[in-house]
Design an enzyme around this catalytic site. Structure first.
Site, PDB file in Angstrom:
ATOM      1  N   SER A  96       0.827  -1.202   0.000  1.00 17.61           N
ATOM      2  CA  SER A  96       0.000   0.000   0.000  1.00 17.61           C
ATOM      3  C   SER A  96       0.868   1.262   0.000  1.00 17.61           C
ATOM      4  CB  SER A  96      -0.972  -0.035   1.193  1.00 17.61           C
ATOM      5  OG  SER A  96      -1.996   0.915   1.026  1.00 17.61           O
ATOM      6  N   ASP A 220      -9.764  -4.763  -4.966  1.00 12.31           N
ATOM      7  CA  ASP A 220      -9.206  -3.722  -4.094  1.00 12.31           C
ATOM      8  C   ASP A 220     -10.053  -2.448  -4.163  1.00 12.31           C
ATOM      9  OD1 ASP A 220      -7.548  -1.844  -2.750  1.00 12.31           O
ATOM     10  OD2 ASP A 220      -5.747  -2.922  -3.376  1.00 12.31           O
ATOM     11  N   HIS A 248      -7.939  -5.221  -0.787  1.00 11.98           N
ATOM     12  CA  HIS A 248      -6.663  -4.547  -0.568  1.00 11.98           C
ATOM     13  C   HIS A 248      -5.712  -5.427   0.246  1.00 11.98           C
ATOM     14  CE1 HIS A 248      -4.010  -1.148  -0.504  1.00 11.98           C
ATOM     15  NE2 HIS A 248      -4.071  -0.987   0.797  1.00 11.98           N
TER      16      HIS A 248
END
Length: 266
Positions: A96, A220, A248
């Site tokens: 991320s 995601d 995610h």
């Protein structure tokens, strides 16, 4: 074992360093800490690798100064850790926001001994929409997250957690993951959200000169799959591994596949 490495501005950066084999360095997502990789660490240690997990400034057990939450400073902190621990020929895993920092690091410190790069659900090349980039959250939506953080950070984190995973995880697992973000500093959480909102790595992608694996969940809701396609187009030696059942949080949604994919790549 845990180590503290001093950054350029005197900030103490906490590092969990376990194992003796080839090193794999992990950069966590916003706003967690290196403990989010608990299940990757176990798999790596079992396979004979060295796990190096960094808590960014403002997160986990690291110091939380008022400034330094831009990608360049965070990448410099990673450089100080790599240099301080004498790590060479290593794989860097960025999740991320950690993916964005990993790209910044790969470009800014190409001579540090980086061997391979893994970008998982990376918040890159741009986290927020632009006139020529229609993917991701709007800048206004990130501003709203920041406002919610200022008013009720635990509630904001709970809402963020609700869109993090595609699969249903046990309540204890959800509580554990939520707690990782609760221990972060509030001002660090806010400053990093501003970096996510404002920074743009599109011109940096072609400068990444190591083999790169892009792991991305097709469901995601935080960093849409289009991010992966943009990274693959921009990074010369890269390929995408689609995680068909993940949101995610690929590290938990498809834990076994993630660990197997990572071990095969490194």
């Amino acid at each position: 074992m845990g180590n503290y490495i001093t950054a350029h501005d005197g900030t103490s950066i906490y590092v969990e360093d376990v194992g003796t084999g080839d090193a794999v360095v992990f950069l966590h997502g916003w706003p967690a800490n290196n403990n989010m990789f608990e299940y990757q660490k176990n798999a790596l240690l079992e396979a004979g690798y060295r796990y190096v997990g960094i808590d960014y400034r403002g997160y986990g057990k690291s110091d939380a100064p008022a400034t330094g939450y831009d990608y360049a400073t965070m990448a410099s902190d990673v450089h100080m850790v790599v240099d301080g621990l004498g790590i060479k020929d290593f794989t860097l895993v960025g999740f991320s926001m950690g993916g964005a920092i990993a790209i910044r690091y790969a470009v800014d410190f190409p001579d540090d001994g980086l061997k391979k790069l893994v970008l998982s659900g990376a918040a890159a090349p741009v986290f927020t929409q632009r006139p020529d980039y229609p993917y991701g959250m709007t800048q206004a939506e990130v501003d709203a997250l920041i406002e919610d953080t200022l008013k009720d950070r635990p509630k904001m984190l709970e809402g963020f957690g609700e869109i993090f995973f595609e699969k249903e995880h046990s309540k204890p697992m959800q509580n554990w993951f939520h707690h990782l973000s609760l221990v972060a500093s509030s001002h660090g959480t806010i400053a990093s959200a501003k970096a996510l909102r404002d920074e743009d790595l599109r011109e940096d992608l072609p400068k990444v000169n190591v083999e790169t694996l892009i792991i991305h969940g097709v469901h995601d809701k935080i960093c849409p799959f289009e991010f992966a396609l943009e990274m693959e187009k921009g990074i010369p030696n890269s390929r995408i591994e689609r995680f068909e059942e993940s949101g995610h949080g690929t590290v938990l949604d498809e834990m076994d596949k993630f660990n197997k994919t990572l071990l095969e790549f490194i």
